[in-house]
Write a protein that holds these residues in place. Structure first.
Motif, PDB file in Angstrom:
ATOM      1  N   LEU A   2      43.507  59.181  60.366  1.00 42.17           N
ATOM      2  CA  LEU A   2      42.217  59.844  60.567  1.00 42.17           C
ATOM      3  C   LEU A   2      41.650  60.359  59.245  1.00 42.17           C
ATOM      4  O   LEU A   2      40.444  60.210  58.976  1.00 42.17           O
ATOM      5  CB  LEU A   2      42.411  61.012  61.559  1.00 42.17           C
ATOM      6  N   ALA A   3      42.510  60.938  58.404  1.00 43.11           N
ATOM      7  CA  ALA A   3      42.044  61.443  57.094  1.00 43.11           C
ATOM      8  C   ALA A   3      41.551  60.308  56.212  1.00 43.11           C
ATOM      9  O   ALA A   3      40.538  60.429  55.496  1.00 43.11           O
ATOM     10  CB  ALA A   3      43.182  62.196  56.397  1.00 43.11           C
ATOM     11  N   PHE A   4      42.240  59.173  56.248  1.00 43.71           N
ATOM     12  CA  PHE A   4      41.837  58.034  55.434  1.00 43.71           C
ATOM     13  C   PHE A   4      40.464  57.517  55.850  1.00 43.71           C
ATOM     14  O   PHE A   4      39.583  57.251  55.034  1.00 43.71           O
ATOM     15  CB  PHE A   4      42.887  56.932  55.543  1.00 43.71           C
ATOM     16  N   LEU A   5      40.278  57.348  57.139  1.00 37.09           N
ATOM     17  CA  LEU A   5      39.001  56.851  57.647  1.00 37.09           C
ATOM     18  C   LEU A   5      37.875  57.826  57.337  1.00 37.09           C
ATOM     19  O   LEU A   5      36.752  57.426  57.005  1.00 37.09           O
ATOM     20  CB  LEU A   5      39.097  56.584  59.144  1.00 37.09           C
ATOM     21  N   GLN A   6      38.171  59.136  57.481  1.00 36.88           N
ATOM     22  CA  GLN A   6      37.147  60.145  57.203  1.00 36.88           C
ATOM     23  C   GLN A   6      36.711  60.068  55.734  1.00 36.88           C
ATOM     24  O   GLN A   6      35.523  60.106  55.413  1.00 36.88           O
ATOM     25  CB  GLN A   6      37.695  61.544  57.520  1.00 36.88           C
ATOM     26  N   GLY A   7      37.675  59.927  54.802  1.00 44.31           N
ATOM     27  CA  GLY A   7      37.338  59.825  53.370  1.00 44.31           C
ATOM     28  C   GLY A   7      36.561  58.557  53.041  1.00 44.31           C
ATOM     29  O   GLY A   7      35.622  58.563  52.232  1.00 44.31           O
ATOM     30  N   LEU A   8      36.943  57.448  53.692  1.00 43.73           N
ATOM     31  CA  LEU A   8      36.277  56.187  53.427  1.00 43.73           C
ATOM     32  C   LEU A   8      34.815  56.225  53.861  1.00 43.73           C
ATOM     33  O   LEU A   8      33.907  55.824  53.133  1.00 43.73           O
ATOM     34  CB  LEU A   8      37.029  55.067  54.131  1.00 43.73           C
ATOM     35  N   THR A  10      32.990  58.866  54.362  1.00 45.61           N
ATOM     36  CA  THR A  10      32.241  59.843  53.545  1.00 45.61           C
ATOM     37  C   THR A  10      31.805  59.215  52.218  1.00 45.61           C
ATOM     38  O   THR A  10      30.682  59.422  51.746  1.00 45.61           O
ATOM     39  CB  THR A  10      33.110  61.069  53.274  1.00 45.61           C
ATOM     40  N   PHE A  11      32.684  58.417  51.603  1.00 48.35           N
ATOM     41  CA  PHE A  11      32.367  57.759  50.329  1.00 48.35           C
ATOM     42  C   PHE A  11      31.175  56.825  50.463  1.00 48.35           C
ATOM     43  O   PHE A  11      30.219  56.857  49.680  1.00 48.35           O
ATOM     44  CB  PHE A  11      33.599  56.999  49.838  1.00 48.35           C
ATOM     45  N   TYR A  12      31.196  55.985  51.532  1.00 46.83           N
ATOM     46  CA  TYR A  12      30.110  55.034  51.724  1.00 46.83           C
ATOM     47  C   TYR A  12      28.817  55.744  52.101  1.00 46.83           C
ATOM     48  O   TYR A  12      27.721  55.295  51.748  1.00 46.83           O
ATOM     49  CB  TYR A  12      30.488  54.000  52.785  1.00 46.83           C
ATOM     50  N   HIS A  13      28.911  56.838  52.797  1.00 49.13           N
ATOM     51  CA  HIS A  13      27.711  57.577  53.191  1.00 49.13           C
ATOM     52  C   HIS A  13      27.042  58.204  51.964  1.00 49.13           C
ATOM     53  O   HIS A  13      25.800  58.143  51.827  1.00 49.13           O
ATOM     54  CB  HIS A  13      28.084  58.665  54.210  1.00 49.13           C
ATOM     55  N   GLU A  14      27.844  58.775  51.058  1.00 51.12           N
ATOM     56  CA  GLU A  14      27.271  59.352  49.843  1.00 51.12           C
ATOM     57  C   GLU A  14      26.653  58.268  48.952  1.00 51.12           C
ATOM     58  O   GLU A  14      25.597  58.469  48.334  1.00 51.12           O
ATOM     59  CB  GLU A  14      28.344  60.118  49.065  1.00 51.12           C
ATOM     60  N   GLY A  15      27.286  57.104  48.869  1.00 52.96           N
ATOM     61  CA  GLY A  15      26.706  56.003  48.096  1.00 52.96           C
ATOM     62  C   GLY A  15      25.380  55.548  48.664  1.00 52.96           C
ATOM     63  O   GLY A  15      24.430  55.235  47.927  1.00 52.96           O
ATOM     64  N   TYR A  16      25.290  55.519  50.010  1.00 50.29           N
ATOM     65  CA  TYR A  16      24.033  55.107  50.660  1.00 50.29           C
ATOM     66  C   TYR A  16      22.933  56.114  50.346  1.00 50.29           C
ATOM     67  O   TYR A  16      21.781  55.728  50.050  1.00 50.29           O
ATOM     68  CB  TYR A  16      24.259  54.996  52.163  1.00 50.29           C
TER      69      TYR A  16
END
Length: 587
Positions: A2-8, A10-16
């Motif tokens: 769950l932590a891994f998916l949440q970080g992933l 979040t990363f793509y959302h900030e890039g968008y």
């Protein structure tokens, strides 16, 4: 997981979000690039059209007007820190020879409603000459002379065809120098015309300008000197043509005299005796210098000696007025040394020998009566001539015993003494010294005179590296050379006492001789093993940061030969640098 998916995510959302934020900037940059590309294409097409128009124009267009020629020219003007080129609008009327110049460059306050406020300069043209390209760093230039302004006005046209139009309108001429090839045989040799020219120049100088300040040091205008030479040595001119005292000023006449002597196919003191004169004045014995120069002068060809007699007699009179013209014997030697004794090849050794050429002229002036009006002593030994056997040898004698490196622009090697490169004489004075070797400008050499003894056997090698003495008192060979035949005859005639006085010993060698088997043991006699103490015979002022300044009597430590010929490495007052080899004596 769950932590891994949440970080992933979040990363793509900030890039968008960042991409959306920078989208307007990307769009604006894209528009700017497109506009720049369009502007470049249009500008390039316009430039190509203009280039085609310029290439298709065969000559500059000159509309009809009241002037013979008009247009823009750049005028060279002198400034405190050099020269500058100022744009002028110029006109010329061929009928009245009137030339006008008006400043056309835009300056603050210089124009009112587009009109030039400064009044135009009006001149009456005297002459116009095309300027050679190799004489100036600008193209399309020509010189004019006017009555209202002294000197030459240098102008620059916009193109070669534009310059031709100006020269055609002003009746311009080609540089006088290009005609000299036709008169080569008339003034490049000692003939009747040359003797007459020298006598006329000397008469003009002694009549009206022998006391002028800087006589022979200040040169005349180049174009006037060339015009004088062209007038005197023209095939149509008689051999006894007089020099118009009113037309030619003193500086032009003196420069013409020096130019004639420089342009001789062979210098007045000949290439054959050049090295003999140099070797003669390198002697420590001042009396021998005079006697040797006296004998060598009488070995010159008759015409050369006659011309030299005429010139030196004149220079004696010039030196007698040194209180007014400041042309002392030393100054005259500096001016006429390279003129009368130029080397056949311009090498490093030739540049180092310039000061000795000056000394020869000084001796000729100081001892004129004795040298030219008395017979030389037949018992005086003349300097040994430098022989050239076979083809010219250019192989160098290197200090190292290892493999040789390719010869570059500068190499720490002694070139063959028979060639005109580095001199191997231990008496050579390096260029760094400022002391004159003439009798009137140098200190007495009595402290370093060495009594001559029996000549030793001929030897070769490197004369400025001292061989360490062996236990039985004989000279030991510390270095071996591969070209023993290149040792100069001058070194072969030196005595052992002279060699010891200068701490200079030759390294003996024979043709095709091989070094001894214990050569590796003798490597202790390397440059570091030759360090000794030395005492300064003369004072010297350094001209470069790597040289040493020292007074007379200074004591040097840690002295050993340098890789530069004629110099030693030494330490004085805690500073290490180069000192002239013939300024010191080893203790």
């Amino acid at each position: 997981l769950l932590a891994f998916l949440q970080g992933l995510f979040t990363f793509y959302h900030e890039g968008y979000e960042l991409a959306q934020e920078f989208a307007p900037y990307k769009q604006q940059l894209q528009f700017n690039l497109q506009n720049t590309r369009n502007n470049f294409e249009s500008t390039r097409q316009e430039v190509e059209r203009l280039m085609q128009r310029m290439k298709s124009a065969n000559q500059d267009y000159r509309p009809p007007s009241q002037w013979t020629m008009e247009g823009y020219l750049y005028v060279q003007e002198k400034r405190p820190l050099g020269f500058t080129w100022v744009k002028h609008y110029c006109t010329y009327d061929k009928g009245t020879k009137t030339f006008t110049m008006s400043i056309a460059e835009t300056k603050s306050g210089g124009k009112v409603n587009g009109l030039v406020t400064s009044p135009p300069e009006i001149f009456k043209l005297k002459s116009c000459i095309r300027r050679k390209t190799d004489s100036i760093d600008k193209r399309f230039c020509f010189d004019i002379e006017v009555f209202e302004r002294p000197g030459i006005i240098t102008l620059q046209a916009f193109s070669e065809s534009n310059r031709k139009l100006w020269l055609e309108a002003m009746d311009g001429k080609e540089p006088v120098r290009i005609f000299f090839s036709f008169f080569f045989s008339f003034y490049m040799f000692l003939n009747e015309a040359g003797f007459n020219f020298v006598r006329k120049c000397i008469h003009a100088v002694e009549t009206r300008g022998i006391t002028i300040l800087g006589l022979y040091r200040i040169g005349g205008v180049n174009s006037k000197v060339q015009k004088l030479m062209n007038t005197i040595f023209s095939p149509k001119s008689p051999p006894d043509m007089d020099i118009d005292m009113e037309l030619w000023d003193n500086k032009t006449i003196t420069s013409g005299l020096k130019n004639y002597l420089r342009c001789l196919s062979e210098p007045l003191m000949t290439f054959k005796l050049h090295k003999d004169f140099i070797v003669a004045v390198k002697s420590d014995d001042q009396n021998y210098r005079v006697e040797a120069v006296h004998a060598l002068v009488h070995k010159l060809p008759e015409k050369n000696r006659e011309m030299l007699d005429i010139l030196i007699k004149h220079l004696v009179k010039v030196s007698l007025h040194s209180q007014q013209n400041l042309m002392t014997v030393s100054n005259l030697g500096v001016i006429f040394g390279p003129t009368l004794m130029r080397a056949q090849e311009e090498t490093v050794a030739a540049m180092m020998n310039i000061k000795f050429q000056n000394v020869v002229v000084e001796i000729l002036i100081e001892h004129y009566e004795k040298i030219f009006h008395t017979a030389p002593d037949p018992n005086i030994p003349l300097p040994q001539p430098q022989s050239r056997s076979g083809s010219r040898r250019t192989r160098a004698i290197c200090l190292s015993t290892g493999s040789r490196k390719p010869k570059g622009r500068y190499t720490p090697c002694l070139a063959d003494p028979d060639s005109d490169s580095y001199s191997s004489s231990p008496d050579s004075t390096p260029m760094g010294s400022i002391e004159s070797l003439s009798s009137h400008s140098s200190e007495q050499n009595s402290t370093t005179k060495c009594a001559p003894s029996q000549p030793r056997e001929k030897s070769g090698g490197i004369p400025w590296i001292a061989s360490p003495p062996s236990s039985n008192g004989q000279k030991g060979s510390g270095l071996w050379t591969t070209s023993p035949e290149s040792s100069s005859k001058e070194d072969a005639t030196k005595t052992d006492v002279e060699s010891d006085c200068q701490s200079v010993a030759s390294v003996t060698g024979q043709e095709n001789a091989s070094p001894p088997t214990d050569l590796t043991k003798k490597t202790s006699y390397s440059l570091s093993g030759l360090k000794r103490q030395a005492k300064a015979m003369y004072s010297c002022k350094a001209e470069h940061s790597h040289e040493l300044s020292f007074p007379q009597g200074a004591i040097f430590s840690n002295v050993y030969p340098s890789v530069e010929p004629g110099w030693l490495k030494a330490t004085y007052e805690g500073k290490t640098g180069l000192v002239p080899e013939n300024y010191v004596v080893f203790l």
